[in-house]
Design a protein around this motif. Structure first.
Motif, PDB file in Angstrom:
ATOM      1  N   UNK A 184      33.555  43.928  48.374  1.00  0.00           N
ATOM      2  CA  UNK A 184      34.858  43.467  48.838  1.00  0.00           C
ATOM      3  C   UNK A 184      34.659  42.475  49.980  1.00  0.00           C
ATOM      4  N   UNK A 185      35.337  41.329  49.925  1.00  0.00           N
ATOM      5  CA  UNK A 185      35.113  40.319  50.952  1.00  0.00           C
ATOM      6  C   UNK A 185      36.088  40.419  52.117  1.00  0.00           C
TER       7      UNK A 185
ATOM      8  N   UNK B 112      47.063  42.973  42.792  1.00  0.00           N
ATOM      9  CA  UNK B 112      45.963  42.014  42.868  1.00  0.00           C
ATOM     10  C   UNK B 112      45.551  41.767  44.310  1.00  0.00           C
ATOM     11  N   UNK B 113      46.523  41.689  45.180  1.00  0.00           N
ATOM     12  CA  UNK B 113      46.271  41.402  46.593  1.00  0.00           C
ATOM     13  C   UNK B 113      45.455  42.508  47.253  1.00  0.00           C
ATOM     14  N   UNK B 114      45.667  43.740  46.814  1.00  0.00           N
ATOM     15  CA  UNK B 114      45.018  44.880  47.471  1.00  0.00           C
ATOM     16  C   UNK B 114      43.832  45.442  46.693  1.00  0.00           C
ATOM     17  N   UNK B 115      43.381  44.714  45.678  1.00  0.00           N
ATOM     18  CA  UNK B 115      42.247  45.167  44.874  1.00  0.00           C
ATOM     19  C   UNK B 115      40.924  44.950  45.599  1.00  0.00           C
ATOM     20  N   UNK B 116      39.985  45.812  45.328  1.00  0.00           N
ATOM     21  CA  UNK B 116      38.622  45.628  45.821  1.00  0.00           C
ATOM     22  C   UNK B 116      37.842  44.690  44.895  1.00  0.00           C
ATOM     23  N   UNK B 117      38.156  44.743  43.597  1.00  0.00           N
ATOM     24  CA  UNK B 117      37.419  43.953  42.613  1.00  0.00           C
ATOM     25  C   UNK B 117      38.291  43.722  41.391  1.00  0.00           C
ATOM     26  N   UNK B 118      38.226  42.511  40.845  1.00  0.00           N
ATOM     27  CA  UNK B 118      38.925  42.191  39.610  1.00  0.00           C
ATOM     28  C   UNK B 118      37.917  42.053  38.475  1.00  0.00           C
ATOM     29  N   UNK B 119      38.122  42.791  37.394  1.00  0.00           N
ATOM     30  CA  UNK B 119      37.310  42.644  36.182  1.00  0.00           C
ATOM     31  C   UNK B 119      38.078  41.707  35.258  1.00  0.00           C
ATOM     32  N   UNK B 120      37.522  40.525  34.985  1.00  0.00           N
ATOM     33  CA  UNK B 120      38.277  39.461  34.318  1.00  0.00           C
ATOM     34  C   UNK B 120      37.533  38.952  33.088  1.00  0.00           C
ATOM     35  N   UNK B 121      38.269  38.347  32.167  1.00  0.00           N
ATOM     36  CA  UNK B 121      37.646  37.704  31.003  1.00  0.00           C
ATOM     37  C   UNK B 121      36.912  36.436  31.415  1.00  0.00           C
TER      38      UNK B 121
ATOM     39  N   UNK C 169      46.096  34.194  46.593  1.00  0.00           N
ATOM     40  CA  UNK C 169      45.245  35.376  46.734  1.00  0.00           C
ATOM     41  C   UNK C 169      43.791  34.998  46.478  1.00  0.00           C
ATOM     42  N   UNK C 170      42.881  35.596  47.238  1.00  0.00           N
ATOM     43  CA  UNK C 170      41.447  35.483  46.976  1.00  0.00           C
ATOM     44  C   UNK C 170      40.854  36.884  46.920  1.00  0.00           C
ATOM     45  N   UNK C 171      40.271  37.226  45.794  1.00  0.00           N
ATOM     46  CA  UNK C 171      39.634  38.542  45.637  1.00  0.00           C
ATOM     47  C   UNK C 171      38.321  38.373  44.877  1.00  0.00           C
ATOM     48  N   UNK C 172      37.381  39.285  45.073  1.00  0.00           N
ATOM     49  CA  UNK C 172      36.130  39.244  44.322  1.00  0.00           C
ATOM     50  C   UNK C 172      36.387  39.472  42.828  1.00  0.00           C
ATOM     51  N   UNK C 173      35.620  38.800  42.003  1.00  0.00           N
ATOM     52  CA  UNK C 173      35.789  38.932  40.548  1.00  0.00           C
ATOM     53  C   UNK C 173      34.433  39.135  39.879  1.00  0.00           C
ATOM     54  N   UNK C 174      34.479  39.803  38.727  1.00  0.00           N
ATOM     55  CA  UNK C 174      33.308  39.901  37.865  1.00  0.00           C
ATOM     56  C   UNK C 174      33.770  39.753  36.424  1.00  0.00           C
ATOM     57  N   UNK C 175      32.979  39.047  35.622  1.00  0.00           N
ATOM     58  CA  UNK C 175      33.323  38.853  34.210  1.00  0.00           C
ATOM     59  C   UNK C 175      33.148  40.154  33.443  1.00  0.00           C
ATOM     60  N   UNK C 176      34.139  40.475  32.636  1.00  0.00           N
ATOM     61  CA  UNK C 176      34.058  41.650  31.760  1.00  0.00           C
ATOM     62  C   UNK C 176      34.646  41.240  30.408  1.00  0.00           C
TER      63      UNK C 176
ATOM     64  N   UNK D  21      36.840  52.740  44.925  1.00  0.00           N
ATOM     65  CA  UNK D  21      37.447  51.430  45.049  1.00  0.00           C
ATOM     66  C   UNK D  21      38.561  51.206  44.031  1.00  0.00           C
ATOM     67  N   UNK D  22      39.377  50.215  44.330  1.00  0.00           N
ATOM     68  CA  UNK D  22      40.462  49.809  43.441  1.00  0.00           C
ATOM     69  C   UNK D  22      39.937  48.694  42.533  1.00  0.00           C
ATOM     70  N   UNK D  23      39.760  49.006  41.247  1.00  0.00           N
ATOM     71  CA  UNK D  23      39.280  48.041  40.263  1.00  0.00           C
ATOM     72  C   UNK D  23      40.469  47.623  39.401  1.00  0.00           C
ATOM     73  N   UNK D  24      40.731  46.335  39.347  1.00  0.00           N
ATOM     74  CA  UNK D  24      41.845  45.807  38.547  1.00  0.00           C
ATOM     75  C   UNK D  24      41.292  45.112  37.311  1.00  0.00           C
ATOM     76  N   UNK D  25      41.793  45.500  36.154  1.00  0.00           N
ATOM     77  CA  UNK D  25      41.393  44.886  34.886  1.00  0.00           C
ATOM     78  C   UNK D  25      42.470  43.908  34.446  1.00  0.00           C
ATOM     79  N   UNK D  26      42.089  42.639  34.232  1.00  0.00           N
ATOM     80  CA  UNK D  26      43.030  41.645  33.722  1.00  0.00           C
ATOM     81  C   UNK D  26      42.379  40.887  32.571  1.00  0.00           C
ATOM     82  N   UNK D  27      43.211  40.330  31.691  1.00  0.00           N
ATOM     83  CA  UNK D  27      42.727  39.441  30.642  1.00  0.00           C
ATOM     84  C   UNK D  27      43.124  38.020  31.021  1.00  0.00           C
ATOM     85  N   UNK D  28      42.703  37.054  30.232  1.00  0.00           N
ATOM     86  CA  UNK D  28      43.070  35.665  30.526  1.00  0.00           C
ATOM     87  C   UNK D  28      44.570  35.462  30.463  1.00  0.00           C
TER      88      UNK D  28
END
Length: 293
Positions: A6-7, A42-51, A65-72, A91-98
């Motif tokens: 988390x940044x 999204x604002x309060x997430x620790x990490x976003x799992x994104x396409x 918003x600026x949050x850390x992301x990882x490709x999933x 942690x709060x992990x948020x899953x989003x698609x494109x």
């Protein structure tokens, strides 16, 4: 590959969300469709799992918003998923698609399945979904529908997949791309008959389009120039037919069994009568067994 930390730690404990997996739907075109609850999550997430981090970055920039992301995605899900699961209790992990609702035609369901098996907290922040949006635009029956998604690209597999749903008494929803549209419309007409259908594209955007016509008419419309982008195809249910009596069904099955194996014969008669393919399969098996005695 390691997951980013988390940044920007949250200042107030009261502002923190419960650790776990948050499934967040994102816009399918118009960025204004992002809900207030989705923005807050999204604002309060620790990490976003994104396409695709580039796509999600544009959305985050739109709402500041600026949050850390990882490709999933399909190509790395088996490797990344265990790492995400190991962090869900802290942690709060948020899953989003494109675009749209995660888990619709993407690998997200495996993450949810494994997170639930691990006892993690899971919740969803609902929002846009291309399949449902297209259904509402089409004007076709919406009281009962079946989501199919993308049909197989190979002709034989596509034909089989269409045969499997031909007798389903529900509106059918498919996803398709522009270059393959006419081929798929043609396969649907051949497998389902010339039903009323809708081609829906550019949903929520400036040039939103919904063409509702017979499949044959849609083929003619798009033959000269295939539309760009991803498309939702909505196909109306089969017409209700009078229930065939057992003698008539037996006659149809016997004729079909002369040239086809049991499964194929049942599928053909199901298409003609609108009866359950499984019931017809059982009936065909009985006929085949009696004929062999």
């Amino acid at each position: 590959m390691t997951l980013p930390d988390q940044d920007m730690p949250l200042n107030a404990q009261a502002d923190k969300l419960r650790p776990g997996l948050y499934i967040v739907a994102t816009p399918i075109g118009n960025l204004s469709d992002l809900s207030l609850r989705a923005v807050d999550t999204l604002k309060r997430a620790d990490l976003l799992a994104v396409e695709d981090s580039r796509v999600t970055a544009k959305l985050l920039h739109h709402v500041g918003i600026k949050r850390p992301m990882i490709a999933y995605h399909d190509h790395n899900a088996d490797y990344v998923r265990p790492q995400l699961l190991s962090r869900l209790n802290q942690e709060v992990i948020v899953l989003v698609s494109d675009a749209g609702t995660p888990l619709i035609s993407d690998p997200g369901f495996k993450l949810v399945r494994d997170a639930r098996a691990a006892g993690a907290f899971i919740t969803t922040i609902p929002g846009p979904c291309a399949a449902i949006a297209a259904l509402t635009l089409s004007g076709l029956p919406s009281d009962r529908f079946m989501f199919i998604g993308f049909l197989p690209p190979k002709e034989g597999a596509k034909k089989t997949a269409i045969e499997e749903v031909a007798a389903v008494s529900a509106t059918l929803i498919f996803y398709e791309t522009g270059p393959r549209l006419v081929a798929t419309l043609t396969a649907l007409q051949q497998g389902l008959g010339d039903r009323e259908a809708a081609v829906v594209r550019e949903i929520t955007k400036k040039f939103e389009e919904c063409q509702t016509e017979k499949l044959s008419e849609l083929i003619i419309r798009y033959q000269e120039k295939s539309p760009k982008g991803e498309i939702v195809l909505i196909v109306s249910p089969p017409e209700k037919k009078a229930q065939a009596d057992k003698v008539e069904v037996d006659t149809l099955l016997k004729a079909a069994l002369e040239d086809h194996p049991v499964g194929k014969a049942a599928a053909l008669v199901a298409k003609k009568t609108g009866l359950s393919r499984q019931l017809l399969y059982d009936q065909a098996m009985q006929l085949r067994q009696r004929s062999q005695k």
